[in-house]
Design an enzyme around this catalytic site. Sequence first.
Site, PDB file in Angstrom:
ATOM      1  N   CYS A 165      -6.138   2.148   5.252  1.00 21.01           N
ATOM      2  CA  CYS A 165      -6.785   0.923   5.695  1.00 21.01           C
ATOM      3  C   CYS A 165      -6.308   0.585   7.112  1.00 21.01           C
ATOM      4  O   CYS A 165      -5.344   1.162   7.609  1.00 21.01           O
ATOM      5  CB  CYS A 165      -6.475  -0.212   4.733  1.00 21.01           C
ATOM      6  SG  CYS A 165      -4.787  -0.849   4.881  1.00 21.01           S
ATOM      7  N   GLU A 174       0.838   3.941   1.856  1.00 20.58           N
ATOM      8  CA  GLU A 174       1.325   4.380   3.159  1.00 20.58           C
ATOM      9  C   GLU A 174       2.483   3.514   3.649  1.00 20.58           C
ATOM     10  O   GLU A 174       3.458   4.030   4.212  1.00 20.58           O
ATOM     11  CB  GLU A 174       0.184   4.352   4.185  1.00 20.58           C
ATOM     12  CG  GLU A 174      -0.944   5.316   3.890  1.00 20.58           C
ATOM     13  CD  GLU A 174      -2.023   4.711   3.004  1.00 20.58           C
ATOM     14  OE1 GLU A 174      -3.133   5.266   2.963  1.00 20.58           O
ATOM     15  OE2 GLU A 174      -1.759   3.672   2.352  1.00 20.58           O
ATOM     16  N   HIS A 191       0.835  -1.199   0.000  1.00 21.71           N
ATOM     17  CA  HIS A 191       0.000   0.000   0.000  1.00 21.71           C
ATOM     18  C   HIS A 191       0.870   1.249   0.000  1.00 21.71           C
ATOM     19  O   HIS A 191       2.041   1.215   0.399  1.00 21.71           O
ATOM     20  CB  HIS A 191      -0.914   0.004   1.226  1.00 21.71           C
ATOM     21  CG  HIS A 191      -2.030  -0.991   1.145  1.00 21.71           C
ATOM     22  ND1 HIS A 191      -3.168  -0.893   1.915  1.00 21.71           N
ATOM     23  CD2 HIS A 191      -2.187  -2.098   0.386  1.00 21.71           C
ATOM     24  CE1 HIS A 191      -3.985  -1.898   1.639  1.00 21.71           C
ATOM     25  NE2 HIS A 191      -3.401  -2.646   0.715  1.00 21.71           N
ATOM     26  N   CYS A 201      -2.503  -0.194   7.353  1.00 18.71           N
ATOM     27  CA  CYS A 201      -1.640   0.986   7.274  1.00 18.71           C
ATOM     28  C   CYS A 201      -1.765   1.841   8.525  1.00 18.71           C
ATOM     29  O   CYS A 201      -0.770   2.384   9.025  1.00 18.71           O
ATOM     30  CB  CYS A 201      -1.982   1.801   6.034  1.00 18.71           C
ATOM     31  SG  CYS A 201      -1.596   0.952   4.486  1.00 18.71           S
TER      32      CYS A 201
END
Length: 207
Positions: free
Chosen positions: A135, A107, A105, A138
């Site tokens: 999410c 992040e 992801h 993260c």
Amino acid sequence: MTGQALDHYGAVEAGKAADLVLLDRNPLKDIAATRATRAAVLRRQNRWKGPTMDDSEYFLTEAIALARANADHGGRPFGAVVVKDGAVIASGVNEMLATGDPTAHAELGALRAASRALGSPDLSGCAVFASGHPCPMCMAAMRLSGIGAVTYAYSNEDGAPYGLSTAAIYADLAKPFAEQAMHIRHVPQGEPELYADWARKQQAKER
């Protein structure tokens, strides 16, 4: 607006233009060097006044630009930047489709890059600006790494019509383990030496 404020505003606007040129030249390039250099100059000239609302909007614009560029290159529309002392020190985009890694992801990519840049897994004093609602994975990683603030542009509600919301996972994680969709078991061990052994080794290193 005072002369000093005008100078600061002019420096910020000039910096924005420089970053946009850099981003246009290479949309996925980490733009940390440009921001760090500008912030360092402002600090040397005693013109850096710390993060402002305008800075927050700017950092979100950077994250969104990364997300758009990533989508243009076939990735998912997520980007993030890590900021310390008013400068971007790292950035990331969602690379799930490119790598086949479900944890890739934006992040997390930005956190890894920031840790490399600082030479430490401790990101205390840093803030994350993300294009979308982080999410739970993260968000937990940011908490564990010491991130002090998170700002995002698009909400789970914005992403829901396009399958880009993690609201359902947040809701499920709020339930007791026994009620969650994923089966979770705790199997106690007779000799709980794993953590004790680790602690002893850490203590030995510190002597």
